[in-house]
Design a protein around this motif. Sequence first.
Motif, PDB file in Angstrom:
ATOM      1  N   VAL A 212      64.179  -8.208 -57.765  1.00 51.76           N
ATOM      2  CA  VAL A 212      62.856  -8.800 -57.920  1.00 51.76           C
ATOM      3  C   VAL A 212      62.974 -10.293 -58.231  1.00 51.76           C
ATOM      4  N   LEU A 213      63.895 -10.654 -59.102  1.00 56.69           N
ATOM      5  CA  LEU A 213      64.074 -12.061 -59.458  1.00 56.69           C
ATOM      6  C   LEU A 213      64.448 -12.893 -58.233  1.00 56.69           C
ATOM      7  N   PHE A 214      65.316 -12.369 -57.394  1.00 55.31           N
ATOM      8  CA  PHE A 214      65.747 -13.096 -56.202  1.00 55.31           C
ATOM      9  C   PHE A 214      64.556 -13.397 -55.285  1.00 55.31           C
ATOM     10  N   VAL A 215      63.734 -12.372 -55.015  1.00 52.61           N
ATOM     11  CA  VAL A 215      62.614 -12.588 -54.092  1.00 52.61           C
ATOM     12  C   VAL A 215      61.541 -13.479 -54.720  1.00 52.61           C
ATOM     13  N   PHE A 216      61.384 -13.398 -56.027  1.00 51.70           N
ATOM     14  CA  PHE A 216      60.406 -14.253 -56.702  1.00 51.70           C
ATOM     15  C   PHE A 216      60.838 -15.713 -56.678  1.00 51.70           C
ATOM     16  N   LEU A 217      62.118 -15.964 -56.967  1.00 49.09           N
ATOM     17  CA  LEU A 217      62.616 -17.341 -56.941  1.00 49.09           C
ATOM     18  C   LEU A 217      62.521 -17.923 -55.531  1.00 49.09           C
ATOM     19  N   ARG A 218      62.848 -17.118 -54.550  1.00 46.99           N
ATOM     20  CA  ARG A 218      62.748 -17.568 -53.156  1.00 46.99           C
ATOM     21  C   ARG A 218      61.302 -17.921 -52.822  1.00 46.99           C
ATOM     22  N   ALA A 219      60.377 -17.114 -53.307  1.00 46.80           N
ATOM     23  CA  ALA A 219      58.961 -17.384 -53.054  1.00 46.80           C
ATOM     24  C   ALA A 219      58.524 -18.668 -53.762  1.00 46.80           C
ATOM     25  N   ASP A 220      58.908 -18.821 -55.028  1.00 43.69           N
ATOM     26  CA  ASP A 220      58.502 -19.998 -55.804  1.00 43.69           C
ATOM     27  C   ASP A 220      59.049 -21.295 -55.220  1.00 43.69           C
ATOM     28  N   LEU A 221      60.283 -21.241 -54.759  1.00 37.75           N
ATOM     29  CA  LEU A 221      60.964 -22.459 -54.324  1.00 37.75           C
ATOM     30  C   LEU A 221      60.873 -22.724 -52.826  1.00 37.75           C
ATOM     31  N   VAL A 222      60.549 -21.694 -52.047  1.00 33.65           N
ATOM     32  CA  VAL A 222      60.559 -21.866 -50.592  1.00 33.65           C
ATOM     33  C   VAL A 222      59.249 -21.382 -49.947  1.00 33.65           C
ATOM     34  N   ASN A 226      53.845 -23.994 -51.725  1.00 33.29           N
ATOM     35  CA  ASN A 226      52.577 -24.701 -51.592  1.00 33.29           C
ATOM     36  C   ASN A 226      51.401 -23.962 -52.214  1.00 33.29           C
ATOM     37  N   VAL A 227      51.645 -22.756 -52.739  1.00 37.98           N
ATOM     38  CA  VAL A 227      50.566 -21.990 -53.376  1.00 37.98           C
ATOM     39  C   VAL A 227      50.970 -21.582 -54.789  1.00 37.98           C
ATOM     40  N   GLY A 228      51.737 -22.435 -55.436  1.00 38.94           N
ATOM     41  CA  GLY A 228      52.242 -22.096 -56.769  1.00 38.94           C
ATOM     42  C   GLY A 228      51.182 -21.862 -57.807  1.00 38.94           C
ATOM     43  N   THR A 229      50.001 -22.463 -57.614  1.00 43.43           N
ATOM     44  CA  THR A 229      48.930 -22.293 -58.599  1.00 43.43           C
ATOM     45  C   THR A 229      47.968 -21.157 -58.245  1.00 43.43           C
ATOM     46  N   ALA A 230      48.247 -20.467 -57.149  1.00 45.71           N
ATOM     47  CA  ALA A 230      47.384 -19.359 -56.738  1.00 45.71           C
ATOM     48  C   ALA A 230      47.412 -18.243 -57.782  1.00 45.71           C
TER      49      ALA A 230
END
Length: 235
Positions: A212-222, A226-230
């Motif tokens: 879960v951490l891997f996919v979350f970090l990938r989402a946050d950073l890649v 552009n939707v970090g505040t969603a």
Amino acid sequence: MDKHYLECEKYYVFLILILVAGFYGGYTLSIKGGVFANAQTANLCLLGIAIGTRNFNRIAVITATFLAYFFGVVFSEQIAWKLKHLNIIRWDTLFIMLDMAIITFLGIFDNAFPEAVYPIVINCICAMQFNTFRQSEGVGMATTFVTNHVRQTGSWLVRYLRKREEKKYLSRSLHHFGMIIAFITGAALSSGLGLIMHGRVLLLANIPLAIVLFVFLRADLVTERNVGTATPHGH
């Protein structure tokens, strides 16, 4: 459908998290403390029994467990709001990091603290998880207990049987049923492997959490940079 939802709302994430929650429940009930970690209804019942039987030590432990759960909800609500405005990483990601750090500490230092400490801390973690992950792809789902999943499995199944052309009803029923199976699997793993590893079995929860951490970090950073505040649905 997936493109409309954040990574933290995906169904497979919820499956992994409820498996971990079942793992924690098996740990606190069968290995450390003899109390529930996933929700407070049963613990408050145990508290009433302890009051009725004047088991003051039990009263103190269960009360502390309840307060830890309450604190977890309050803390996660506040920190999520703070992080959203910083726009660095999402609270969902930070929570998984925090979860892994805490259980690693508890697993390594098994028996280093009074037994009551372990279920109290795990209850706080479960409360934060429950408050953080609320909807999976538009469907309300809890990731720490299965009472509602049992109801939803039956409810959607009946709707499907009444109107078979509505395949989405069967899909939703199976989604909730999958959550039940994942929860049971987690509890079975922690209690079964706990017979061999004892308190250190808690360290194994890091395996699904790392995914879960891997996919979350990938989402946050890649992928979702552009939707970090969603805001995830349900908040």
